[in-house]
Motif scaffolding. Sequence first.
Motif, short mmCIF file in Angstrom:
data_model
loop_
_atom_site.label_atom_id
_atom_site.label_comp_id
_atom_site.label_asym_id
_atom_site.label_seq_id
_atom_site.Cartn_x
_atom_site.Cartn_y
_atom_site.Cartn_z
N ASP A 1 -112.84 -101.91 0.49
CA ASP A 1 -111.51 -102.49 0.52
C ASP A 1 -111.08 -102.58 1.98
N GLY A 2 -110.19 -103.50 2.31
CA GLY A 2 -109.62 -103.53 3.65
C GLY A 2 -110.10 -104.65 4.52
N ARG A 3 -110.95 -105.57 4.01
CA ARG A 3 -111.42 -106.67 4.82
C ARG A 3 -111.18 -108.02 4.13
N THR A 4 -110.32 -108.02 3.16
CA THR A 4 -110.07 -109.26 2.45
C THR A 4 -109.44 -110.30 3.37
N GLY A 5 -109.95 -111.50 3.34
CA GLY A 5 -109.40 -112.56 4.17
C GLY A 5 -109.24 -113.85 3.38
N ASP A 6 -108.26 -114.63 3.72
CA ASP A 6 -108.05 -115.93 3.10
C ASP A 6 -108.80 -116.96 3.92
N VAL A 7 -108.50 -118.23 3.69
CA VAL A 7 -109.16 -119.33 4.39
C VAL A 7 -108.08 -120.27 4.93
N LEU A 8 -108.23 -120.71 6.18
CA LEU A 8 -107.35 -121.74 6.74
C LEU A 8 -107.87 -123.11 6.34
N HIS A 9 -106.95 -124.00 5.93
CA HIS A 9 -107.31 -125.36 5.54
C HIS A 9 -106.71 -126.33 6.56
N PHE A 10 -107.58 -127.15 7.17
CA PHE A 10 -107.13 -128.09 8.20
C PHE A 10 -106.97 -129.49 7.61
N PRO A 11 -106.11 -130.32 8.20
CA PRO A 11 -105.85 -131.66 7.65
C PRO A 11 -107.10 -132.50 7.46
N SER A 12 -108.13 -132.31 8.29
CA SER A 12 -109.36 -133.11 8.17
C SER A 12 -110.22 -132.70 6.99
N GLY A 13 -109.87 -131.59 6.34
CA GLY A 13 -110.69 -131.07 5.26
C GLY A 13 -111.54 -129.89 5.70
N ARG A 14 -111.57 -129.60 7.00
CA ARG A 14 -112.33 -128.46 7.50
C ARG A 14 -111.67 -127.17 7.04
N LYS A 15 -112.51 -126.19 6.69
CA LYS A 15 -112.02 -124.90 6.21
C LYS A 15 -112.58 -123.79 7.09
N VAL A 16 -111.71 -122.90 7.53
CA VAL A 16 -112.12 -121.82 8.43
C VAL A 16 -111.78 -120.49 7.76
N PRO A 17 -112.80 -119.70 7.37
CA PRO A 17 -112.54 -118.40 6.74
C PRO A 17 -112.27 -117.32 7.77
N MET A 18 -111.89 -116.15 7.29
CA MET A 18 -111.48 -115.06 8.15
C MET A 18 -112.53 -114.63 9.18
N PRO A 19 -113.81 -114.41 8.80
CA PRO A 19 -114.76 -113.92 9.81
C PRO A 19 -114.95 -114.88 10.97
N GLY A 20 -114.87 -116.18 10.73
CA GLY A 20 -115.01 -117.14 11.82
C GLY A 20 -113.94 -116.97 12.87
N LEU A 21 -112.72 -116.62 12.43
CA LEU A 21 -111.63 -116.40 13.38
C LEU A 21 -111.81 -115.09 14.15
N THR A 22 -112.26 -114.04 13.44
CA THR A 22 -112.39 -112.75 14.11
C THR A 22 -113.43 -112.81 15.22
N LEU A 23 -114.48 -113.61 15.02
CA LEU A 23 -115.52 -113.71 16.05
C LEU A 23 -115.05 -114.50 17.27
N VAL A 24 -114.03 -115.32 17.09
CA VAL A 24 -113.43 -116.02 18.23
C VAL A 24 -112.41 -115.11 18.93
N MET A 25 -111.57 -114.47 18.15
CA MET A 25 -110.47 -113.70 18.72
C MET A 25 -110.92 -112.44 19.45
N ARG A 26 -112.13 -111.98 19.19
CA ARG A 26 -112.59 -110.78 19.88
C ARG A 26 -112.78 -111.01 21.38
N TRP A 27 -112.82 -112.30 21.79
CA TRP A 27 -112.98 -112.59 23.22
C TRP A 27 -111.64 -112.70 23.95
N MET A 28 -110.55 -112.46 23.25
CA MET A 28 -109.23 -112.49 23.89
C MET A 28 -108.94 -111.10 24.45
#
Length: 451
Positions: A343-370
């Motif tokens: 438990d504790g890692r549940t993530g939703d999905v972002l939906h973009f106007p073009s139809g592209r979908k970005v789930p939680m792990p994809g964001l975490t791998l980007v944000m770790r460089w901030m």
Amino acid sequence: MNFLLHQLLITAATPRRVGLYRLMKARAAWTPDQIRTYQEKNLRDVIAYCWQHIPFYREHWRGHIDDPREINTIADLHKLPLLTKDQVREHLDTLITTDPKVKSTEARTGGSTGKPIIFRMTYHDEQLAWAHMYVGWSWAGYRIGDPFLIVGGESVGIGLGDKRTLADKVMNRWVTSGSNLTLERTRALTQQPHFHQIRLIYGYPNSIKELCEYLVQLNVRPRSLQGVICTAEVMLPEVRQRIQEVLGVKVLDQYGLNDGGLHACEGLEQDGLHLSFHRGILEILGDDDQQIHSLKTTGRAVATLFSNPAMPFIRYETGDRVHWHSFEPSASGVHWPRIGPVDGRTGDVLHFPSGRKVPMPGLTLVMRWMEGLSSYQFIQSTADVITVRLERGPSFTMSEDDVRRFLNDKIGTEVTWQIEWGKPELTQNGKLLIIRNDWLKRQTQVETVNS
């Protein structure tokens, strides 16, 4: 290249990894006493090592123990204070070994709990981590040398092509973005010659499910597929069911905590996750900070990493909640203890106007460089507006405009990024959702009412 050739290439390129994999497989029937003896010997060694070579611990343990020999067993760990993620960030320099003989490289967690961690790893520990994964994959039908597809990575916002490195070619590894999912991209994947040779798919459950929905539209699936391993976020039952329905193979769950040395994976019976004992020790603590040994009682996962002399983590608060599922041998013959779904890692999905979908792990791998970011959260309020809440650490220097440029560059310009400073908003039971898609929930509720 065929399977046998890739098997030879992998063995030649990473002999230690392959050797460790075979060693772990040979220990599948180790008894609880054998496992405990192995772990407690390594525990005594790492405590003595930390006392001598890790400056942070001598101060951190002051008033708790006077001599490292006071820690002899796993039960003795309760004498030591916990190590938090904030302490790791604050005391990074003094958590790194002073032993000049130990060589290491920098590593980063994916930040799936919203707070990425920088740490150091030795080459041997990296190979142990890979061997862990190979063992879990083998339960899904993978053999070293088989072609496998990774659905994930940091490729948010890239085009249709997935460039392969030399390591990819040697390992027979293929990669497709789990954060840039579109029908066009899926069609391009299915038209590649390797698509019908893939024997294992490994990646984020929400990403794999979205890929499956596009495969249904295209009326195609990989013909040689043997199994699927999901990782990095909680796999909901309906997500597992849908992937199995579309791909026609077993879908196994995996839990990994690289910085803490923990790894667990389901077998084909899908009856709990087999917990490896080769890198670290798992304690499950109740609200009273006492170790939990009973089954089905959820507590905090605390890790003690003994295989990484570059930066051993002792009694490390992982941010995950788990429970013991079984201490009995599984139907498949693996005798390791099993934990329940994490438990504790549940993530939703972002939906973009073009139809592209970005789930939680994809964001975490980007944000770790901030750099200097303490925690974060994405809240999608409309089809084209996403609020990003950022909790700044002491070393965070980016302005609001800097953050917006970073998000446009790394994720996309299809939406308006609204920046808010402050701690993420928790659920009623205190959980952090990295992505909270309020807009998608409203759309689903409308569809339910109209149906």
